[in-house]
Design an enzyme around this catalytic site. Sequence first.
Site, PDB file in Angstrom:
ATOM      1  N   GLN A   1      53.289  48.853  34.556  1.00 40.12           N
ATOM      2  CA  GLN A   1      53.972  47.776  33.842  1.00 40.12           C
ATOM      3  C   GLN A   1      53.702  47.800  32.341  1.00 40.12           C
ATOM      4  OE1 GLN A   1      52.373  45.014  37.211  1.00 40.12           O
ATOM      5  NE2 GLN A   1      53.994  43.884  36.200  1.00 40.12           N
TER       6      GLN A   1
ATOM      7  N   HIS B   1      47.315  49.591  41.680  1.00 41.48           N
ATOM      8  CA  HIS B   1      48.189  48.435  41.497  1.00 41.48           C
ATOM      9  C   HIS B   1      49.602  48.797  41.961  1.00 41.48           C
ATOM     10  CE1 HIS B   1      48.834  44.475  39.328  1.00 41.48           C
ATOM     11  NE2 HIS B   1      50.071  44.854  39.582  1.00 41.48           N
TER      12      HIS B   1
ATOM     13  N   ASP C   1      45.209  46.065  44.409  1.00 47.62           N
ATOM     14  CA  ASP C   1      45.894  44.828  44.070  1.00 47.62           C
ATOM     15  C   ASP C   1      46.827  44.448  45.206  1.00 47.62           C
ATOM     16  OD1 ASP C   1      46.840  42.868  41.784  1.00 47.62           O
ATOM     17  OD2 ASP C   1      48.671  43.680  42.691  1.00 47.62           O
ATOM     18  N   GLU C   2      46.636  43.256  45.753  1.00 45.48           N
ATOM     19  CA  GLU C   2      47.550  42.644  46.714  1.00 45.48           C
ATOM     20  C   GLU C   2      47.947  43.539  47.895  1.00 45.48           C
ATOM     21  OE1 GLU C   2      50.900  41.267  44.464  1.00 45.48           O
ATOM     22  OE2 GLU C   2      49.752  39.698  43.452  1.00 45.48           O
TER      23      GLU C   2
ATOM     24  N   TYR D   1      49.625  31.745  41.806  1.00 43.77           N
ATOM     25  CA  TYR D   1      50.625  31.172  40.911  1.00 43.77           C
ATOM     26  C   TYR D   1      51.149  29.816  41.369  1.00 43.77           C
ATOM     27  CZ  TYR D   1      50.896  35.812  38.764  1.00 43.77           C
ATOM     28  OH  TYR D   1      50.599  36.986  38.116  1.00 43.77           O
TER      29      TYR D   1
ATOM     30  N   GLU E   1      44.855  36.934  38.420  1.00 43.42           N
ATOM     31  CA  GLU E   1      46.179  36.697  37.843  1.00 43.42           C
ATOM     32  C   GLU E   1      46.537  35.229  38.004  1.00 43.42           C
ATOM     33  OE1 GLU E   1      49.492  39.034  39.139  1.00 43.42           O
ATOM     34  OE2 GLU E   1      48.407  40.940  39.021  1.00 43.42           O
TER      35      GLU E   1
ATOM     36  N   TRP F   1      47.824  36.156  33.457  1.00 40.95           N
ATOM     37  CA  TRP F   1      48.854  37.184  33.591  1.00 40.95           C
ATOM     38  C   TRP F   1      50.054  36.701  32.791  1.00 40.95           C
ATOM     39  CZ3 TRP F   1      48.757  41.991  35.424  1.00 40.95           C
ATOM     40  CH2 TRP F   1      49.978  42.678  35.457  1.00 40.95           C
TER      41      TRP F   1
ATOM     42  N   PHE G   1      55.956  37.102  30.981  1.00 37.67           N
ATOM     43  CA  PHE G   1      54.772  36.313  31.291  1.00 37.67           C
ATOM     44  C   PHE G   1      53.765  36.304  30.153  1.00 37.67           C
ATOM     45  CE2 PHE G   1      56.254  36.570  35.596  1.00 37.67           C
ATOM     46  CZ  PHE G   1      55.572  35.617  36.345  1.00 37.67           C
TER      47      PHE G   1
END
Length: 521
Positions: A52, A152, A197-198, A341, A412, A456, A472
Site C-alpha cells: 500500500q 500483510h 496481519d488479519e 475500526y 490499526e 491507520w 485514511f
Amino acid sequence: MAPSSSSTSNSNLSLLLLFLLFFAAPWAKALNFTRQDFPREFVFGAGTSAYQYEGATDEDGRSPSIWDTFTHAGKMPDKSTGDTAAGGYHKYKEDVKLISDTGLEAYHFSISWSRLLPRGRGPVNPKGLEYYNSLIDELVKQGIEIHVTLYHLDFPQILEDEYHGWLSPRVIEDFTAYADVCFREFGDRVKHWTTMDEPNVLAIAAYDSGAFPPCRCSPPFGINCTAGDSTVEPYVVAHNSILAHASVVKLYREKYQATQKGFVGMNVYSFWTYPISLSSADIAATQRALDFMIGWILDPLVYGDYPEIMKKKAGSRIPSFTKEQSELIRGGTDFIGINHYTSVYINDASNGEKTDLRDYNADMSAVFRTSRNDTPSGQFVPTSIPVDPQGLQYMLEYLRDTYPGIPVYIQENGKGQFGKKDSLNDTDRVEYLSRYMGSALAALRNGANVKGYFVWSFLDEFELLAGYHSPFGLYHVDFEDPNLPRQPKLSAQWYSKFLRSEIGVNIINMISADEHEHADI
C-alpha cells in the site's frame, strides 16, 4: 489446561449487561485527557503496509505478489494498482523525517516478502535488503520505536503458483525461512514483530467470498471465482496460518530472543458485537460471532485448540491439531495485535443450520448489521458503519478477560472517507481518533493490558478496499502529482500537539479555522 473463551470467559449475562449499558449510557463525545494520562511506556504511532505504501513494484528485483496480479487484472473498484502507491520506496527518508517531526513515538510497517526474497525462498535480493536496512536505520537515528509485520496479505505470486500458498502446509517451511532472514538481518534493531496481519480476514475474504486475492471461492458463497471451495478452504488457510505463526515464534524463541530481546505476536481484525435484541438466541449469536472472529485465531495460540463452538459447527471441515501441534501453538504469542475500526449488531441465524451446503458464515449462524434498523451485512471491513468508540473499550476488556495477562497493541485504528473527498481540515478524523484513544485509556484504567495505539494510516496510500478513493492518512498525498507531495491534515497537527503534551483531546475547539486551510482535496 486453561478453559477456552467459548466456555467461560464471556458469559451470556455479561453480554446482556453490556447490551443494556450500550443503550443506557451512550459514549460521551468530550473526554478530558492528555498524553500524560497514559503510562510512559505506552507507545503512540502510525502505520503503513508494503504494497500500500512502497510502490516501485517492478524495480530492483522485486517479484510480483498476489496483489499485483489482482490489481493488474482490473479487479479494484477504481481499476487502480499499487504500482506507485505512496512512493515510499523512494521517499522513505522524507517520510521518516515527517514521522519524527510529527512526534510519533513508533512506526509500524510491513516487509514485502516478494521484495526481500523474489523467489519466495533462497537468495536474498540485495536491493530489497538495502532498502529495509536503510529505512530501519533512518528510524533508529530518529529514535522511533520500530514495529514490523512480516506478512500483510501480499503473498509472493511465485509460491502461489507453485502450491496455492496458504492452502498448503508447505507454506509453513517457506514462511519460517523468510522470517529467519528478517530476524537475522533486522532483529538487532527491531524488537516488535507481528507475523501476520488479519489471518481471519485473509481466510474469509480470499477463500470464502473471493473478494481478495487469490480470489478463491465456490457458489453460492462467492462469485467470479475460477477455483476454490468455500466450505473448507477458509478453515484450512487459518489452520496453516496458525501453524506457520507458531513455527516462527518457536524459531525466534530458540534462536534469537535471548540475544535480540524482542517479541513476536499475532494480529487479528476485530470489531465489537452487540446483540440486536434481548432474545437469548441473539445474545448467544453475539458470543458465537466473537468466537468465530477472535477465538478462531487466538484460542489456539493461548489454549491450544479452537473454540468448542467452532468445532461443533464446522465438524470435520475444520482441521484438527495433533497433540504435538497443540503443544507447539499453546502459549505461542508474546502479544496480541488488533485492527479495530467499528462495532456491529448481531442477529441469530440458526434457523438456516440444517442446510447441507455450509461455509464459515453459515457455521457462525449470525447476521451482521450496521445498526439495529439496518439491512443485513456480511462485511468484515470498516466501510460506512457508525463510529462506536466504546466498542473498542469493550473489545480490550474482552481480551483482558479472555486471554489474561497478554499484552495488546491497537495496531490499526482510523477513519477513511470511502469515496468522498478528504479535507485538510479533517475535524471528523480528529474527533474519531480522540474518542477511540479515550476508549483505550478507559480500558487501560479498567485493567486491560494495552501497550500501544497506532493510527491507520500515517499518510494516504493505496487502500486494499478502495484503491486511491478511500484516504485514511494523517498526511495528504497528491496522487495526481508525479512527485507525490505530502501535506499535513488537521489530524496530523492535532496528533503532533497531543503527543508533545501541548494539548488535550479538545483540540477541535482549540485550533481556530484560520490556523488551517479549509479545502477539499
